[in-house]
Write an enzyme that holds these catalytic residues in place. Structure first.
Site, PDB file in Angstrom:
ATOM      1  N   ASP A 283      -1.034 -11.742 -10.111  1.00 20.33           N
ATOM      2  CA  ASP A 283      -2.082 -11.929  -9.094  1.00 20.33           C
ATOM      3  C   ASP A 283      -2.599 -10.615  -8.525  1.00 20.33           C
ATOM      4  O   ASP A 283      -3.563 -10.621  -7.750  1.00 20.33           O
ATOM      5  CB  ASP A 283      -1.543 -12.758  -7.917  1.00 20.33           C
ATOM      6  CG  ASP A 283      -1.428 -14.237  -8.251  1.00 20.33           C
ATOM      7  OD1 ASP A 283      -1.870 -14.631  -9.351  1.00 20.33           O
ATOM      8  OD2 ASP A 283      -0.904 -14.976  -7.403  1.00 20.33           O
TER       9      ASP A 283
ATOM     10  N   LYS B 232      -5.304 -15.007  -0.655  1.00 17.42           N
ATOM     11  CA  LYS B 232      -6.046 -15.445  -1.848  1.00 17.42           C
ATOM     12  C   LYS B 232      -5.942 -16.952  -1.930  1.00 17.42           C
ATOM     13  O   LYS B 232      -4.845 -17.507  -1.856  1.00 17.42           O
ATOM     14  CB  LYS B 232      -5.415 -14.798  -3.092  1.00 17.42           C
ATOM     15  CG  LYS B 232      -5.836 -15.426  -4.407  1.00 17.42           C
ATOM     16  CD  LYS B 232      -4.672 -15.638  -5.366  1.00 17.42           C
ATOM     17  CE  LYS B 232      -3.678 -16.632  -4.839  1.00 17.42           C
ATOM     18  NZ  LYS B 232      -2.687 -17.151  -5.800  1.00 17.42           N
TER      19      LYS B 232
ATOM     20  N   ALA C 247       6.111 -16.269   0.004  1.00 15.78           N
ATOM     21  CA  ALA C 247       6.264 -17.128  -1.190  1.00 15.78           C
ATOM     22  C   ALA C 247       5.461 -18.408  -1.043  1.00 15.78           C
ATOM     23  O   ALA C 247       5.982 -19.511  -1.160  1.00 15.78           O
ATOM     24  CB  ALA C 247       7.749 -17.451  -1.439  1.00 15.78           C
ATOM     25  N   SER C 248       4.158 -18.242  -0.760  1.00 18.91           N
ATOM     26  CA  SER C 248       3.432 -19.425  -0.304  1.00 18.91           C
ATOM     27  C   SER C 248       2.145 -19.723  -1.060  1.00 18.91           C
ATOM     28  O   SER C 248       1.374 -20.579  -0.635  1.00 18.91           O
ATOM     29  CB  SER C 248       3.148 -19.291   1.188  1.00 18.91           C
ATOM     30  OG  SER C 248       2.081 -18.417   1.421  1.00 18.91           O
TER      31      SER C 248
HETATM   32  O1  C5P Z   1       3.560 -12.238 -12.136  1.00 17.82           O
HETATM   33  P1  C5P Z   1       4.233 -12.928 -11.007  1.00 17.82           P
HETATM   34  O2  C5P Z   1       5.367 -12.139 -10.422  1.00 17.82           O
HETATM   35  O3  C5P Z   1       3.281 -13.411  -9.975  1.00 17.82           O
HETATM   36  O4  C5P Z   1       4.850 -14.246 -11.637  1.00 17.82           O
HETATM   37  C1  C5P Z   1       6.053 -14.832 -11.223  1.00 17.82           C
HETATM   38  C2  C5P Z   1       6.536 -15.790 -12.304  1.00 17.82           C
HETATM   39  O5  C5P Z   1       5.641 -16.898 -12.390  1.00 17.82           O
HETATM   40  C3  C5P Z   1       6.580 -15.212 -13.694  1.00 17.82           C
HETATM   41  O6  C5P Z   1       7.803 -14.588 -13.956  1.00 17.82           O
HETATM   42  C4  C5P Z   1       6.405 -16.459 -14.574  1.00 17.82           C
HETATM   43  O7  C5P Z   1       7.625 -17.159 -14.674  1.00 17.82           O
HETATM   44  C5  C5P Z   1       5.477 -17.322 -13.746  1.00 17.82           C
HETATM   45  N1  C5P Z   1       4.058 -17.150 -14.125  1.00 17.82           N
HETATM   46  C6  C5P Z   1       3.585 -17.750 -15.286  1.00 17.82           C
HETATM   47  N2  C5P Z   1       2.285 -17.604 -15.641  1.00 17.82           N
HETATM   48  C7  C5P Z   1       1.435 -16.895 -14.867  1.00 17.82           C
HETATM   49  C8  C5P Z   1       1.886 -16.279 -13.685  1.00 17.82           C
HETATM   50  C9  C5P Z   1       3.214 -16.423 -13.329  1.00 17.82           C
HETATM   51  O8  C5P Z   1       4.342 -18.422 -15.994  1.00 17.82           O
HETATM   52  N3  C5P Z   1       0.157 -16.777 -15.231  1.00 17.82           N
END
Ligand code: C5P
Length: 283
Positions: free
Chosen positions: A137, A10, A97-98
């Site tokens: 995502d 993505k 993690a990229s």
């Molecule tokens: O949902 P995901 O695991 O991808 O998100 C990882 C971390 O990134 C979340 O715990 C949050 O700290 C941060 N995040 C955020 N706002 C988003 C997506 C992710 O603050 N829209």
């Protein structure tokens, strides 16, 4: 029956951070596309559940229960308790993690593979809603088509009429933890994306992109200086646009043709042999 699902990378062509919710999650406004480059998830009915990871980046990942492929399988079993035992294999071709969806793309591909295995319709609303539990995502990766994504990742608007794009993906070999990048943001209340032009050609799309940003890019560069080096390497090859995707560290360059993208990739890879460098195009 063995089912294989592509887990395309993505790419956030533009990503504006427009606010923050009370629970800490950030509100985004982003234009995403998906590329031929990606991982592959395969699923096959079996006597017992199993999971294996193969591929170029297999060594950096553990096949543990918190892997998003297994979390996606467990979510599907909760939604569809008659899911049979399943042997899952993840072919990991994208860096970990990229910022290109990686784990989210894998989770989405797992959901798609299991839906196909169970002959369930793809547009199952329940699966799309539950996908958000696996990560912000995952819903956009489940759709895997050009979209404008808002909210924390749950508000999806399909975008049609974008030109085919030739990209070079460059990752300097450093994983970036998304929460750290969000925490390092200076401004969390930025303007949304400007209106997208109808059926833009490459030049018009580049003009539009130049009026947008990835708001996470300065924060990520402050944490990982190699991101700035990757962007400079892409710019040095004459890319029409060089930008970071997601929370990094993968950066992309947009080129006018496949040949230009492939030449650029070859030159960057020869100067920086330890980096992940891949010429690809949008799906
Ligand atoms: O949902 P995901 O695991 O991808 O998100 C990882 C971390 O990134 C979340 O715990 C949050 O700290 C941060 N995040 C955020 N706002 C988003 C997506 C992710 O603050 N829209």
């Amino acid at each position: 029956m063995q089912i294989s699902e592509h887990a395309p990378a993505k790419i956030n062509l533009a990503l504006h951070v427009t606010g923050q919710r009370d629970d800490g999650y950030h509100l985004l406004d982003t234009l995403v596309v998906f590329t031929e480059a990606g991982d592959t998830v395969s699923a096959q009915s079996a006597d017992a559940d199993s999971f294996a990871i193969i591929g170029s980046f297999a060594g950096t990942l553990q096949a543990e229960s918190d892997n998003l492929v297994l979390r996606a399988r467990d979510l599907m079993r909760r939604l569809q308790p008659d899911l049979p035992p399943v042997a899952l294999v993840l072919d990991k071709a994208l860096p970990i993690a990229s910022g290109v969806g990686g784990g989210s793309a894998d989770a989405a591909a797992t959901l798609r593979a299991l839906m196909r295995l169970m002959r369930r319709p793809f547009d199952d609303e329940q699966v799309h809603v539950a996908a958000l539990e696996l990560g912000a995502d995952v819903p956009m990766c489940l759709a895997a088509r050009p979209q404008r994504v808002q909210g924390i990742g749950e508000k999806l608007t399909p975008v049609s009429g974008l030109p085919a794009l030739h990209l070079v993906l460059v990752n300097p070999g450093v994983g970036v933890a998304t929460p750290g990048v969000f925490k390092a943001l200076h401004s969390k209340h930025n303007a949304p994306l400007p209106p997208l032009p109808q059926n833009p050609d490459f030049a018009i799309l580049i003009d539009w992109l130049n009026a947008t940003r990835n708001d996470l890019q300065p924060a990520a560069i402050a944490l990982v200086a190699d991101i700035g080096r990757a962007l400079a390497a892409i710019e040095a090859q004459g890319a029409a646009l060089a930008r970071m995707s997601g929370s990094g560290a993968t950066c992309f360059g947009l080129f006018a043709s496949a040949a230009q993208a492939e030449d650029a990739a070859r030159r960057i890879a020869s100067t920086s042999p330890s980096w992940y460098v891949k010429a690809t195009q949008t799906l």
